[in-house]
Design a protein around this motif. Structure first.
Motif, short mmCIF file in Angstrom:
data_model
loop_
_atom_site.label_atom_id
_atom_site.label_comp_id
_atom_site.label_asym_id
_atom_site.label_seq_id
_atom_site.Cartn_x
_atom_site.Cartn_y
_atom_site.Cartn_z
N THR A 187 -127.65 24.60 16.16
CA THR A 187 -127.20 23.45 15.37
C THR A 187 -126.37 22.49 16.20
O THR A 187 -126.68 21.30 16.30
CB THR A 187 -126.40 23.93 14.14
OG1 THR A 187 -127.15 24.91 13.42
CG2 THR A 187 -126.09 22.76 13.23
N THR A 317 -125.09 23.83 8.51
CA THR A 317 -126.07 24.77 9.05
C THR A 317 -126.31 25.88 8.05
O THR A 317 -125.41 26.27 7.31
CB THR A 317 -125.60 25.34 10.41
OG1 THR A 317 -126.64 26.13 10.98
CG2 THR A 317 -124.36 26.21 10.24
N GLY A 321 -129.71 27.88 11.83
CA GLY A 321 -130.85 27.08 12.26
C GLY A 321 -132.04 27.88 12.76
O GLY A 321 -132.97 27.31 13.33
#
Length: 400
Positions: A187, A317, A321
């Motif tokens: 992220t 996030t 991710g």
């Protein structure tokens, strides 16, 4: 005697309504339907997300409910059409599914499978539950419901892992470790030689530190009001730690003074709106990146627009991710190859019936709690789980 196709009776921690402790009850777990998998949960973690759910009334939950989403176990049986796992496989449960067919799954940079939306109903396919207790249906949680000795999950929310993997360790890949480590790697995309700050040094925050170190950050500053967490944070990669309560100035001003221009990457791993603002304000004015890792539910952020004017960015996030099914197996393999170390993240191991004690440990902060792991007592050749309609002895852990 096989339990395939039969209802299984086992123990689970049920939350009957908001604001009450968990209640350990005998539940009935129905056989899996098409594209579903029934799993014997061997180890499950208590995540900060559950604490948030317990402390705040949220529209996300339906009651009664079985919480829990961070777990590892062994496949007991599979429903019609399941092709990626079989009875006896070791697996990780996934609150974030990966169907492999939707637009998100087919996009190489997208990880939010559209099938995740069904989990908000608390029901499985057909609008029904696979759990009952005292004759009443019990709702599912986050595609998983792992605070039960057995659970039923969609195939797309299960990842097969190395058969030699220790489930009481790798269950952290199911959420906490992957979320924190991936927040830094995927992220934020932490760069070599950069300066990072991590607000909140629980299990997920420590995982962020590990991710920053793996990415080559030169300076990693841990921020927490519990000094007892500093030693472990430094062992895992933090170069220094700060307690905001010891400061005469706001933490963002102190971080600016320490770094000269603000940190390049900042992570809020608490889920507190005020801390989010402080974390963002700690970032470098022109290119600082702040990632919200902590769970924020049903709250509004009140952040001055001036913080964004010169170029700072703020992002969130989910699961670090990662594309869940394909990445989870790789992370477990990395653990088995000693490329990552999950062991320091586990501070307590308890039986499921101690779940309310674990909640208090997390809430009070009197102990240095990174992750608390619950071990199922339904294990091994001498342990028995009862299948509805008779005592069905479970086979040894190697084969179910």
């Amino acid at each position: 005697m096989s339990t395939t196709g039969k209802v299984i009776r086992c123990r689970a921690a049920i939350l009957w309504k908001p604001g009450v402790p968990f209640s350990i009850e005998e539940v009935e777990v129905a056989p899996p339907k098409a594209k579903e998998v029934r799993i014997k949960i061997v180890a499950t973690g208590l995540c900060g997300s559950e604490i948030k759910m317990l402390e705040n009334k949220t529209s996300y939950l339906h009651y009664p409910v079985i919480l829990g989403h961070e777990a590892a176990g062994i496949v007991e049986s599979v429903g019609e059409g399941v092709s990626t796992v079989k009875t006896g496989d070791k697996v990780i449960t996934l609150f974030l599914p990966q169907c492999g067919e939707c637009a998100s799954c087919l996009n190489p940079v997208d990880y939010l499978c559209t099938e995740r939306k069904q989990s908000k109903s608390g029901l499985m396919s057909g609008g029904t539950s696979r759990f009952t207790c005292k004759g009443k249906p019990v709702y599912h949680f986050a595609n998983t419901s792992t605070f039960s000795e057995y659970t039923v999950i969609k195939e797309i929310s299960v990842a097969k892992i190395d058969a030699a993997a220790p489930l009481e360790k790798v269950c952290l890949v199911s959420c906490g470790f992957s979320t924190g480590y991936g927040a830094a790697i995927n992220t934020a995309k932490v760069t070599p030689g950069s300066t990072c700050a991590v607000f909140g040094l629980g299990g997920v925050g420590l995982s962020v530190i590990m991710g920053c170190k793996a990415a080559g950050a030169a300076r990693i500053i841990g921020v927490d009001i519990n000094k007892d967490k500093f030693e472990k944070a430094k062992k895992l990669g933090a170069t220094e730690c700060i307690n905001p309560q010891d400061l005469k100035k706001p933490i963002q001003e102190v971080l600016f003074d320490l770094t000269g221009a603000g940190v390049e990457f900042c992570f809020e791993v608490i889920g507190n709106p005020e801390t989010v603002e402080a974390a963002l304000a700690s970032c470098h004015e022109s290119h600082g990146v702040c990632v919200i890792v902590g769970l924020l539910t049903d709250v509004q952020l009140n952040i001055s627009g001036s913080l964004f004017l010169s170029g700072r960015s703020l992002k969130g996030t989910v699961f670090g991710g990662w594309k869940s099914r394909e990445s989870t197996s790789k992370l477990v393999s990395d653990y088995m190859a000693k490329k990552i170390n999950l062991d320091p993240l586990i501070t307590h191991t308890l039986n499921l019936d101690k779940i309310n004690e674990a909640v208090e440990l997390m809430k009070t902060g009197k102990w240095q709690v990174a992750h608390i792991i619950f071990m199922s007592e339904c294990l091994g050749p001498r342990k028995r789980c009862v299948g509805a309609g008779g005592g069905s002895k479970q086979e040894e852990m190697a084969g179910i």
